[in-house]
Design an enzyme around this catalytic site. Structure first.
Site, short mmCIF file in Angstrom:
data_model
loop_
_atom_site.label_atom_id
_atom_site.label_comp_id
_atom_site.label_asym_id
_atom_site.label_seq_id
_atom_site.Cartn_x
_atom_site.Cartn_y
_atom_site.Cartn_z
N ARG A 1 5.10 -11.86 4.16
CA ARG A 1 5.21 -10.49 3.67
C ARG A 1 4.14 -9.63 4.36
O ARG A 1 3.27 -10.14 5.05
CB ARG A 1 5.17 -10.40 2.14
CG ARG A 1 4.29 -11.35 1.39
CD ARG A 1 2.82 -11.11 1.54
NE ARG A 1 2.47 -9.72 1.33
CZ ARG A 1 1.39 -9.15 1.80
NH1 ARG A 1 0.54 -9.84 2.55
NH2 ARG A 1 1.12 -7.90 1.58
N ARG B 1 14.77 -7.28 3.93
CA ARG B 1 14.02 -6.35 3.06
C ARG B 1 14.20 -4.94 3.64
O ARG B 1 14.20 -4.78 4.86
CB ARG B 1 12.53 -6.72 2.99
CG ARG B 1 12.28 -8.01 2.20
CD ARG B 1 10.80 -8.24 1.94
NE ARG B 1 10.27 -7.36 0.92
CZ ARG B 1 8.96 -7.21 0.66
NH1 ARG B 1 8.08 -7.90 1.38
NH2 ARG B 1 8.54 -6.41 -0.29
N ASP C 1 4.01 0.74 4.91
CA ASP C 1 5.23 -0.01 5.25
C ASP C 1 6.20 0.83 6.06
O ASP C 1 7.03 0.29 6.81
CB ASP C 1 5.90 -0.54 3.98
CG ASP C 1 5.00 -1.56 3.31
OD1 ASP C 1 4.10 -1.16 2.55
OD2 ASP C 1 5.16 -2.76 3.62
N LYS D 1 2.84 -0.10 -0.90
CA LYS D 1 3.01 -0.84 -2.16
C LYS D 1 2.88 0.07 -3.38
O LYS D 1 2.02 0.94 -3.42
CB LYS D 1 1.96 -1.96 -2.19
CG LYS D 1 1.99 -2.87 -3.39
CD LYS D 1 3.33 -3.52 -3.64
CE LYS D 1 3.87 -4.28 -2.45
NZ LYS D 1 5.28 -4.74 -2.64
O1 MRU Z 1 3.77 -7.71 -0.14
P1 MRU Z 1 4.77 -6.74 0.38
O2 MRU Z 1 5.41 -7.18 1.69
O3 MRU Z 1 5.79 -6.27 -0.61
O4 MRU Z 1 3.93 -5.45 0.62
C1 MRU Z 1 3.89 -4.78 1.76
C2 MRU Z 1 2.49 -4.67 2.08
O5 MRU Z 1 1.93 -5.60 2.60
C3 MRU Z 1 1.72 -3.53 1.64
O6 MRU Z 1 2.44 -2.46 1.17
C4 MRU Z 1 0.67 -3.19 2.66
O7 MRU Z 1 -0.21 -2.34 2.05
C5 MRU Z 1 1.21 -2.57 3.92
S1 MRU Z 1 1.76 -3.75 5.09
C6 MRU Z 1 0.31 -4.27 5.90
#
Ligand code: MRU
Length: 308
Positions: free
Chosen positions: A21, A64, A211, A222
């Site tokens: 992720r 995703r 993201d 997130k």
């Molecule tokens: O754990 P996820 O894949 O649902 O979350 C995405 C992320 O890792 C975060 O939003 C992050 O802050 C940005 S991606 C390095």
């Protein structure tokens, strides 16, 4: 934990279930997934091999919806597959090399993000971060954590407030672990503590990853990030976003067009157990007006953001 994935379908499953992720890391994983599809394909011609790889790309891209790094990496691999190759063996080799190059590029981008962003944080700064935007999310070094790591190397004494990051606790499980490995002072807080920390003047800056970033700088990250940005504004604090340019989506003008992933109710344990409905968006969008700067591998960008 190490997972051995031997088919593109397994890679897509690992992305879907978040064993892999973080936006840049899922892009890198998808690239390797397409290279794997090529190796596993029995196609005897370049044309048929391209079709197998395209099928894998479509399956991986659908794993995703929010992080644009995923379709970005699939598009780079698809371009490579479409280029002229002497035969199936040459195409398989080219796809493997391309996936490795995408991975190496993402790591290098993060290192440059760290170099550019480090100057935003003074020695001894109190920094708050959300989710996990470290090495585990990027294939190496990290975006938001890359900035923090680079700042710590320049001027030790920095302290990080780590949001636990409901509901899947990426902050508590991953960011806290990474900071410990780096010997950077850190304290874990519940997400709802952030406002009070700021009111108590215990935060100097907020740094998060992203993201997907729209052309106008609106940023999906997130769930919980938007609230932090509003709180930062209310308390006169800088709110920084760190992300590689592979996270910028030139096809999307503004944040409201960013697709937001909704995940299973079971992830919000108590609500599901209580038998009530659960609303579980995995991301929110922070309007560009709340973002003090966006750090990419090219430098520190200030508003107005006009990415192309
Ligand atoms: O754990 P996820 O894949 O649902 O979350 C995405 C992320 O890792 C975060 O939003 C992050 O802050 C940005 S991606 C390095």
């Amino acid at each position: 934990m190490e997972l051995r994935l031997t088919t593109w379908q397994e890679v897509a499953g690992a992305i879907r279930e978040m064993a892999v992720r973080g936006a840049p890391a899922i892009g890198v994983a998808a690239a390797y997934g397409m290279a794997l599809a090529a190796v596993r394909s029995h196609a005897g011609s370049v044309e048929v091999l391209r079709e197998d790889v395209a099928r894998a790309g479509a399956g991986l891209a659908a794993a995703r919806p929010t992080a644009v790094n995923l379709p970005w990496a699939v598009a780079r691999m698809t371009e490579e597959a479409a280029a002229a190759h002497a035969g199936p063996a040459a195409l398989r080799e080219a796809l493997r090399a391309k996936a490795e190059a995408i991975h190496a590029d993402e790591v290098e981008r993060c290192e440059r993000i760290g170099e550019h962003g480090a100057g935003l944080l003074r020695a001894g700064a109190q920094v708050l971060t959300h989710c996990n935007a470290g090495a585990l999310a990027t294939g190496g070094f990290g975006t938001a954590l890359g900035v923090i790591r680079a700042a710590h190397r320049r001027g030790p004494g920095l302290h990080v407030w780590v949001d636990e990051t409901r509901p899947l606790l990426q902050g508590a499980r991953l960011t806290a672990w990474e900071l410990r490995q780096e010997d950077i002072a850190a304290t874990l807080v519940t997400d709802s503590t952030a406002a009070w920390l700021m009111a108590e003047r215990k935060v100097d800056a907020i740094v998060t990853g992203a993201d997907r970033i729209a052309r106008n700088g609106d940023t999906a990250n997130k769930i919980g990030t938007y609230g932090l940005a509003v709180l930062a504004r209310a308390h006169g604090l800088p709110f920084y976003v760190a992300a590689p340019t592979s996270t910028i989506d030139p096809a999307i003008e503004r944040g409201r067009d960013i697709p937001i992933e909704h995940r299973r109710p079971e992830e919000v344990g108590a609500g599901a157990a209580a038998g009530v409905g659960v609303y579980n968006p995995a991301f929110d969008v922070t309007p560009a007006e709340y973002v003090s700067a966006i750090v990419t591998e090219h430098g520190v960008h200030r508003p107005p953001y006009l990415f192309s």
